[in-house]
Scaffold this motif. Sequence first.
Motif, PDB file in Angstrom:
ATOM      1  N   THR A   1     -19.224 -30.074 -81.350  1.00 23.12           N
ATOM      2  CA  THR A   1     -17.755 -29.601 -81.733  1.00 23.12           C
ATOM      3  C   THR A   1     -16.869 -30.981 -81.094  1.00 23.12           C
TER       4      THR A   1
ATOM      5  N   THR B   1     -17.392 -31.593 -89.167  1.00 22.73           N
ATOM      6  CA  THR B   1     -17.598 -30.345 -88.367  1.00 22.73           C
ATOM      7  C   THR B   1     -18.598 -30.240 -87.243  1.00 22.73           C
ATOM      8  N   ALA B   2     -18.609 -29.485 -86.475  1.00 20.45           N
ATOM      9  CA  ALA B   2     -19.767 -29.186 -85.444  1.00 20.45           C
ATOM     10  C   ALA B   2     -21.068 -28.990 -86.126  1.00 20.45           C
TER      11      ALA B   2
END
Length: 126
Positions: A41, A58-59
Amino acid sequence: MTKTENNTLWTAADELLLLNFLRDHAAAAGDGGNFKLVTFTAAGAVLELKCTKGGPKTAKACQNKWTQVHIDAHTGWSWSDETGASITPDMEMQWVTFLKTHKDAKPFKNHGWVQLINTIKFLKII
């Protein structure tokens, strides 16, 4: 440049930034080089500040890219966006051993980003 889920485009500069971030946070990884979601993250947030192309980093996108790089770098196996790690029957025992410390790699045995994303879209998960 490679394309992954949600139209995330990974330039060589993006990949280098991710690898440098993870290198700088290596203490957060376990013995098998597995980072927790919180690390991915944070990496995604850093990448988003410098990203100029494609969908969000995104993570999950960062975690998937790390899994790909990990497969490439630590096994000597090749990588394909269509067929993943391309594990053949004679490589099965190596794959099983690899999965003991890299559980997140399991979906990529013989399925790359393209095939998994098409399946997810077909099932209307995203």
